[in-house]
Design a protein around this motif. Sequence first.
Motif, mmCIF file in Angstrom:
data_model
loop_
_atom_site.group_PDB
_atom_site.id
_atom_site.type_symbol
_atom_site.label_atom_id
_atom_site.label_comp_id
_atom_site.label_asym_id
_atom_site.label_seq_id
_atom_site.Cartn_x
_atom_site.Cartn_y
_atom_site.Cartn_z
ATOM 1 N N ASN A 85 24.733 31.072 16.492
ATOM 2 C CA ASN A 85 26.176 31.277 16.576
ATOM 3 C C ASN A 85 26.530 32.416 15.635
ATOM 4 O OD1 ASN A 85 29.016 31.143 16.004
ATOM 5 N ND2 ASN A 85 29.054 29.079 16.856
ATOM 6 N N ALA A 86 26.825 33.583 16.199
ATOM 7 C CA ALA A 86 27.075 34.766 15.383
ATOM 8 C C ALA A 86 28.310 34.620 14.501
ATOM 9 C CB ALA A 86 27.214 35.992 16.281
ATOM 10 N N GLN A 87 29.347 33.955 15.015
ATOM 11 C CA GLN A 87 30.570 33.808 14.232
ATOM 12 C C GLN A 87 30.335 32.951 12.997
ATOM 13 O OE1 GLN A 87 33.426 32.325 17.108
ATOM 14 N NE2 GLN A 87 34.095 34.395 17.617
ATOM 15 N N ALA A 88 29.616 31.852 13.180
ATOM 16 C CA ALA A 88 29.330 30.969 12.050
ATOM 17 C C ALA A 88 28.084 31.402 11.294
ATOM 18 C CB ALA A 88 29.149 29.535 12.542
ATOM 19 N N GLN A 89 27.325 32.348 11.879
ATOM 20 C CA GLN A 89 26.067 32.809 11.312
ATOM 21 C C GLN A 89 25.136 31.634 11.041
ATOM 22 O OE1 GLN A 89 26.899 35.412 7.952
ATOM 23 N NE2 GLN A 89 27.511 37.086 9.290
ATOM 24 N N GLN A 90 25.042 30.780 12.045
ATOM 25 C CA GLN A 90 24.173 29.608 11.956
ATOM 26 C C GLN A 90 23.319 29.513 13.221
ATOM 27 O OE1 GLN A 90 26.866 26.312 11.409
ATOM 28 N NE2 GLN A 90 27.042 26.643 9.198
ATOM 29 N N GLY A 91 22.142 28.954 13.069
ATOM 30 C CA GLY A 91 21.295 28.732 14.232
ATOM 31 C C GLY A 91 20.162 29.718 14.385
#
Length: 282
Positions: free
Chosen positions: A207-213
Amino acid sequence: MVSQEQRRRQLAREKFLRQQQRRTEARRKSRIRNSVIASALGVVLIGSLGLYTAGAFDRDEDTSNANAEVTPSAEAPSKAPDPCEKPAQGKVASKTWKKEPALSVDKSAKYTMSLDTTCGTIDLALKASAAPHTVNSFEFLAGEGYFDHSTCHRLTDTGIYVLQCGDPQGTGTGGPGYTIPDENLKDKSLKGNVYPAGTVAMANQYNAQAQQGRDSGGSQFFLVYQDSQLPPDYTPFGTVSEAGMKVLKKIADAGAQPMDPATGNTAPNATVVINKATVTKS
């Protein structure tokens, strides 16, 4: 009394307003779809939703002449004929593993992956030196028959142009039970945030917005049949052969189904099943 000309103009204005409303709504749906598509390239991105994902984008109506005569809408075109053959007999794999297989790939060797599909053979040249964990995993999974009899569950034909495969469940949410690291995200072929036609890359849950995953790739991968604008977040680990591109074009030309609200997938109209996947070292 309203003249015939006044009435005609009034009807034309009303039609124009309706078109504007539909155009606004179409743009709203397109924005939503694009965000789904961008995330669709993951098990959740390309999976639960889909890169790539919703039904078909609504098209803007022609508003260049608001005074034009109103003509009846043509009937919706019938579904394109299935260009592919029936799948071979067999069942999809149900095995999963707790951890990534030991890294045994030879980075100096050449590896190819052959997808014997109902639509034709798609050969892939794999990038073992640039993406060793990914190629190692695919060699392992292919050897276990993990991809055999699995469907390619998503085809996107708006915004990004990919065929997504690698989930034995056929829903976009399945995986081998382990994840592999992102690799080769600075591949020289990825210029201007474009994955060029012929690229083979991993789906993931980033998830680029949350910078997670990060490092969440599993078994799902996508084949790019037309240049696609995407951020460099998906491991490019191979390229499709010229003959394989012709098979992809045949699949793409048959189009995609409307989005399944339960899975977020836009399945190909063609029956795309991987009868057998084989990785060969040379």
